[in-house]
Write an enzyme that holds these catalytic residues in place. Structure first.
Site, short mmCIF file in Angstrom:
data_model
loop_
_atom_site.label_atom_id
_atom_site.label_comp_id
_atom_site.label_asym_id
_atom_site.label_seq_id
_atom_site.Cartn_x
_atom_site.Cartn_y
_atom_site.Cartn_z
N GLU A 173 1.10 -1.57 -0.14
CA GLU A 173 -0.07 0.01 -0.19
C GLU A 173 1.05 1.16 -0.44
O GLU A 173 1.88 1.20 0.17
CB GLU A 173 -0.82 0.15 1.21
CG GLU A 173 -0.38 -0.17 2.42
CD GLU A 173 1.24 0.59 2.40
OE1 GLU A 173 0.96 1.89 2.95
OE2 GLU A 173 1.54 -0.46 3.52
N GLU A 316 4.77 -0.81 1.28
CA GLU A 316 4.62 -0.91 -0.61
C GLU A 316 4.39 -2.26 -0.90
O GLU A 316 4.71 -2.43 -2.11
CB GLU A 316 6.10 -0.46 -0.98
CG GLU A 316 6.05 0.89 -0.65
CD GLU A 316 7.32 1.88 -1.21
OE1 GLU A 316 8.31 0.45 -2.15
OE2 GLU A 316 8.42 2.68 -0.66
#
Length: 349
Positions: A173, A316
């Site tokens: 994310e 991420e």
């Protein structure tokens, strides 16, 4: 959301365990790696599982609560980082290239315009539900329908990964202020004290941390999310990318994909998904232990033991990507290592 998830394959797990005991090593001598191999066999329904190539799905969205000054970085950084992902310059891009992964960056709610040229990237998928969440201190972050729409976008991403032939899923994310939303959501779902969950996120100092805790506590008092209704809690204090990750986990499980959970935010998304479909827990493998203090509580809520602890807090999907080679090694062990029969040795004493 899927109505049901397939059950683990106990026969495939038994066959994998039996093969492990015939390999040229003392039984159980490779410890957790052997247990991981059996777990992968059960998830995929194959005695000889395979996790390559992986898919890496990075969901991006903004949070209205960023207006309260809960992050060390401004909200515009979300769009700038999406551009970096699209151009191939972020840490997760490095790991995607290393592992030959299928990488998508899915915009489910970036509020500010993306830098020029970003939309042309083949890595970027536009699934924008709305322009970021509302400021949850003053109103619900989103509606139930918007939370469901973001979950459906996540499920579609998992479907694309399965259709592309990917054999495992790494979910990450990007979203400024998403540790604030994750902390609020975790507190709502577990009843844990906010004080023990809140960390520095992108780098807050002590005063910033105190302010962040205060904003979360006031948000929970105002929104009153119901822990018995995880979708409502998600809509009131969650994030669009958190909802999308939850949907991706559920979608991946329908295809028997091992799901490698990243850090704090991804684990909270996994907790939401498990509260909606408890059998999802069987498909979750936890990549790493984040430095965010709330991650410990999220892991405990899922009775999870992560594979590595590198003191990361980037997000991420990077921690999950670092753990991926362990899954690959477990699969290769089953396929490539010789058995005692292969070399003509009787291991019996």
């Amino acid at each position: 959301m899927p109505d049901f998830l397939p059950s683990l394959d106990s026969l495939a797990a038994q066959q994998a365990a039996q093969r492990l005991d015939r390999l040229t090593k003392p039984p159980g001598s490779l410890g957790r790696l052997e247990r991981l191999a059996v777990e992968l066999a059960a998830i995929q329904g194959q005695a000889l599982p395979q996790v390559s190539p992986p898919a890496m799905l990075v969901f991006a969205a903004d949070h209205g609560v960023a207006a309260e000054g809960v992050s060390a970085f401004p909200a515009e950084v979300t769009a700038q980082m999406v551009a970096n992902f699209a151009a191939g310059g972020a840490a997760i891009n490095v790991f995607a290239r290393q592992h030959g992964a299928h990488l998508e960056v899915i915009d489910v709610g970036v509020a500010t315009p993306l830098p020029e040229g970003t939309a042309d990237s083949p890595r970027l998928v536009d699934e924008r539900v709305r322009l970021g969440t509302a400021n949850m201190l003053h109103e619900d972050a989103m509606s139930r329908d918007e939370a469901l729409a973001a979950m459906v976008a996540g499920r579609r991403a998992a479907e694309r990964a399965a259709a592309a032939g990917c054999r495992s899923l790494i979910v990450g994310e990007m979203g400024i202020a998403n540790t604030t939303a994750s902390s609020a959501l975790l507190a709502a779902l577990t009843g844990a004290s906010v004080e023990g969950l809140v960390g520095p996120g992108t780098g807050l100092d002590a005063a910033g941390l105190a302010h962040k805790r205060d904003v979360i506590e006031r948000t929970l008092a105002a929104r009153r999310p119901d822990p018995a209704d995880p979708l409502e809690a998600l809509a009131r204090v969650g994030g669009l990318e958190i909802a999308a990750m939850a949907g991706a986990f559920l979608g991946g499980a329908t295809h028997r994909l091992p799901l490698i959970v990243d850090g704090f935010i991804a684990t909270v998304a996994a907790l939401v998904a498990c509260r909606l479909r408890p059998s999802l827990r069987d498909y979750l493998l936890f990549g790493h232990r984040s430095r965010e203090p709330g991650h410990e509580g999220a892991l405990a809520a899922l009775e999870a033991r992560p594979l590595v602890d590198f003191e990361l807090r980037l997000g991420e999907g990077t921690g999950a990507a670092l753990a991926f080679p362990l899954l690959d090694s477990a699969c290769r062990l089953l396929v490539e290592m010789a058995t005692f029969d292969d070399i003509g040795i009787d291991p019996a004493p």
